[in-house]
Design a protein around this motif. Sequence first.
Motif, PDB file in Angstrom:
ATOM      1  N   VAL A  35       3.154  15.323  -3.315  1.00 56.54           N
ATOM      2  CA  VAL A  35       4.228  14.333  -3.295  1.00 56.54           C
ATOM      3  C   VAL A  35       4.350  13.714  -4.680  1.00 56.54           C
ATOM      4  N   PHE A  36       5.566  13.438  -5.094  1.00 54.52           N
ATOM      5  CA  PHE A  36       5.818  12.852  -6.408  1.00 54.52           C
ATOM      6  C   PHE A  36       4.977  11.595  -6.617  1.00 54.52           C
ATOM      7  N   SER A  37       4.339  11.515  -7.775  1.00 58.22           N
ATOM      8  CA  SER A  37       3.499  10.376  -8.157  1.00 58.22           C
ATOM      9  C   SER A  37       2.406  10.122  -7.126  1.00 58.22           C
ATOM     10  N   HIS A  38       1.751  11.215  -6.718  1.00 58.15           N
ATOM     11  CA  HIS A  38       0.700  11.145  -5.703  1.00 58.15           C
ATOM     12  C   HIS A  38      -0.380  10.141  -6.102  1.00 58.15           C
ATOM     13  N   ALA A  39      -0.771   9.296  -5.143  1.00 62.00           N
ATOM     14  CA  ALA A  39      -1.886   8.345  -5.278  1.00 62.00           C
ATOM     15  C   ALA A  39      -1.613   7.233  -6.289  1.00 62.00           C
ATOM     16  N   SER A  40      -0.355   6.989  -6.609  1.00 63.69           N
ATOM     17  CA  SER A  40      -0.025   5.897  -7.520  1.00 63.69           C
ATOM     18  C   SER A  40       1.424   5.489  -7.299  1.00 63.69           C
ATOM     19  N   VAL A  41       1.815   4.388  -7.928  1.00 60.26           N
ATOM     20  CA  VAL A  41       3.200   3.937  -7.865  1.00 60.26           C
ATOM     21  C   VAL A  41       3.900   4.392  -9.135  1.00 60.26           C
ATOM     22  N   ASP A  42       4.913   5.221  -8.977  1.00 63.53           N
ATOM     23  CA  ASP A  42       5.699   5.691 -10.118  1.00 63.53           C
ATOM     24  C   ASP A  42       6.298   4.501 -10.861  1.00 63.53           C
ATOM     25  N   ILE A  43       6.276   4.534 -12.199  1.00 60.70           N
ATOM     26  CA  ILE A  43       6.741   3.378 -12.969  1.00 60.70           C
ATOM     27  C   ILE A  43       8.248   3.174 -12.818  1.00 60.70           C
ATOM     28  N   GLY A  44       8.992   4.249 -12.566  1.00 60.26           N
ATOM     29  CA  GLY A  44      10.418   4.077 -12.305  1.00 60.26           C
ATOM     30  C   GLY A  44      10.671   3.365 -10.988  1.00 60.26           C
ATOM     31  N   THR A  45       9.916   3.751  -9.960  1.00 55.54           N
ATOM     32  CA  THR A  45      10.027   3.081  -8.662  1.00 55.54           C
ATOM     33  C   THR A  45       9.622   1.616  -8.780  1.00 55.54           C
ATOM     34  N   ARG A  46       8.562   1.338  -9.532  1.00 59.44           N
ATOM     35  CA  ARG A  46       8.122  -0.046  -9.725  1.00 59.44           C
ATOM     36  C   ARG A  46       9.235  -0.885 -10.376  1.00 59.44           C
ATOM     37  N   PHE A  47       9.891  -0.308 -11.386  1.00 59.71           N
ATOM     38  CA  PHE A  47      10.966  -1.026 -12.074  1.00 59.71           C
ATOM     39  C   PHE A  47      12.148  -1.238 -11.126  1.00 59.71           C
ATOM     40  N   LEU A  48      12.462  -0.226 -10.312  1.00 58.59           N
ATOM     41  CA  LEU A  48      13.568  -0.368  -9.358  1.00 58.59           C
ATOM     42  C   LEU A  48      13.279  -1.461  -8.334  1.00 58.59           C
ATOM     43  N   ILE A  49      12.060  -1.495  -7.807  1.00 63.03           N
ATOM     44  CA  ILE A  49      11.699  -2.524  -6.824  1.00 63.03           C
ATOM     45  C   ILE A  49      11.886  -3.916  -7.415  1.00 63.03           C
ATOM     46  N   SER A  50      11.558  -4.078  -8.699  1.00 62.89           N
ATOM     47  CA  SER A  50      11.696  -5.396  -9.334  1.00 62.89           C
ATOM     48  C   SER A  50      13.147  -5.860  -9.399  1.00 62.89           C
ATOM     49  N   SER A  65       4.201  11.295   4.331  1.00 63.18           N
ATOM     50  CA  SER A  65       3.661  10.188   3.544  1.00 63.18           C
ATOM     51  C   SER A  65       4.446   8.907   3.794  1.00 63.18           C
ATOM     52  N   THR A  66       5.761   9.025   3.888  1.00 67.00           N
ATOM     53  CA  THR A  66       6.599   7.846   4.125  1.00 67.00           C
ATOM     54  C   THR A  66       6.281   7.202   5.465  1.00 67.00           C
ATOM     55  N   GLU A  67       6.113   8.017   6.487  1.00 69.71           N
ATOM     56  CA  GLU A  67       5.762   7.477   7.809  1.00 69.71           C
ATOM     57  C   GLU A  67       4.484   6.638   7.723  1.00 69.71           C
ATOM     58  N   ARG A  68       3.495   7.151   7.009  1.00 71.86           N
ATOM     59  CA  ARG A  68       2.220   6.439   6.917  1.00 71.86           C
ATOM     60  C   ARG A  68       2.343   5.182   6.042  1.00 71.86           C
ATOM     61  N   THR A  69       3.081   5.271   4.941  1.00 74.73           N
ATOM     62  CA  THR A  69       3.270   4.101   4.076  1.00 74.73           C
ATOM     63  C   THR A  69       3.971   2.978   4.834  1.00 74.73           C
ATOM     64  N   ILE A  70       4.988   3.325   5.612  1.00 76.48           N
ATOM     65  CA  ILE A  70       5.685   2.316   6.420  1.00 76.48           C
ATOM     66  C   ILE A  70       4.713   1.649   7.380  1.00 76.48           C
ATOM     67  N   THR A  88       0.845  -1.186   0.000  1.00 77.60           N
ATOM     68  CA  THR A  88       0.000   0.000   0.000  1.00 77.60           C
ATOM     69  C   THR A  88       0.880   1.235   0.000  1.00 77.60           C
ATOM     70  N   VAL A  89       0.575   2.158  -0.900  1.00 77.89           N
ATOM     71  CA  VAL A  89       1.285   3.433  -0.912  1.00 77.89           C
ATOM     72  C   VAL A  89       0.331   4.513  -0.419  1.00 77.89           C
ATOM     73  N   SER A  90       0.801   5.318   0.515  1.00 83.58           N
ATOM     74  CA  SER A  90      -0.002   6.396   1.084  1.00 83.58           C
ATOM     75  C   SER A  90       0.721   7.708   0.829  1.00 83.58           C
ATOM     76  N   SER A  91      -0.005   8.678   0.289  1.00 85.67           N
ATOM     77  CA  SER A  91       0.677   9.931  -0.034  1.00 85.67           C
ATOM     78  C   SER A  91      -0.259  11.116   0.092  1.00 85.67           C
ATOM     79  N   LEU A  92       0.356  12.262   0.316  1.00 89.97           N
ATOM     80  CA  LEU A  92      -0.343  13.536   0.394  1.00 89.97           C
ATOM     81  C   LEU A  92      -0.228  14.270  -0.938  1.00 89.97           C
ATOM     82  N   PRO A  93      -1.153  15.190  -1.216  1.00 89.42           N
ATOM     83  CA  PRO A  93      -0.994  16.027  -2.402  1.00 89.42           C
ATOM     84  C   PRO A  93       0.356  16.729  -2.383  1.00 89.42           C
TER      85      PRO A  93
END
Length: 395
Positions: free
Chosen positions: A219-234, A283-288, A212-217
């Motif tokens: 913040v980069f790629s608000h309310a979604s997973v950035d495709i670069g971050t998704r590729f990095l996680i993989s 946002s990071t605190e809440r996502t964690i 789950t990703v939690s973010s505030l207005p």
Amino acid sequence: MFGGFLMEHFPLTQLRRWPDWESNNLFASDAADRLILDNAKQKIADNPAGTVLTVEDSYGALALGAHALGARSIRSIQDSAIAEAALKANARRLFQVGSLEELGIAHCGWTPSAFDGVDLILMRVPKDLGLLRMIAELAARFASPHVTVIAGAMTKHLPARATDSFHASFASVSRSLAERKARVILALQPIRHEGDWHLPFVDEVDPDLHMTVSSLPGVFSHASVDIGTRFLISQLTSDNLPDSVNLAVDLGCGSGLLTSHLLKVLPHASVVATDISSLATLSTERTIAMNGPYTSQMDEAKRYTVRRDMGLSRQEDASVDLIVCNPPFHSGHAVNPHAARSLFVDAARTLKPGGTLITVFNSHLPHKRTLERIVGPTTQIARNHKFTVTRTLRI
């Protein structure tokens, strides 16, 4: 009109962007700052003891300009740690003071108390309309019933629906004609909404990442997973991660998804998440929290630290085993290659000898050469139609 008194007592042209990137074609103030202050001049003169709040003041033009116009109680919300540092530096240099308090200026966070009883709000219009709506709602709920909001931007950067973003919170909203290619929005007569107010987090469950990703207005790629971050996680697999990691860093953590992933895949490591933005660290605190608990023999509360920081300025030299980074290449509305370079410099300083930096970036950017020059030998470990992931060894 704006100019005479203010320019005599506070020369906007002498503001500096430092510690942000500086060059001959980048400026610390513009016509939008001047137009905001021009519209604020009489209101401050009529009520110099009133409380002024400046919001998203890039380098201090609004807070220091309000002081020069006679305001003596000024609060400032600056999401960026660099903007906050620039305001302090400009105050010291131009007003010969040791602290902002000597000018009646106090920094605040994104809380209702920052807006409490405020008479006048001077703000730059943010790119994110969700953030603009959040600011408008905070102002309407908690500022003085007689508050005036003066929000400005250069016309080319003013979102098309910016004026509409105030209508749910203010009964009177108008937009000025363009002047020196800038406009202001004037909002009056706040509409008081009942009920509790909470930060407008958006929680998004990603079925592919099972996170789950939690973010505030704002913040980069608000309310979604950035495709670069998704590729990095993989690519953050055992084949690419160091064999032993005691301390890992998510450099430029954004909404905190990489931080949460590191806590999962490195159960014996401590993790530091750092970002320039206070909205991002919230946002990071809440996502964690939303992705825990994390399997580990360590005390979970002591496993991670979230910091608002300019890069890794607060991290000790040669103290980190692993850094992951999805660096920005924009600063505000402008492309800024220095933003990534400064993060790479921090990575080089804080990585232990033999430490690893794993980076994702748009493939057209020359980051691989920059990483090799600043940090150490760099290899490509993955590439798709848009992004490249590299691993850099600190030597």
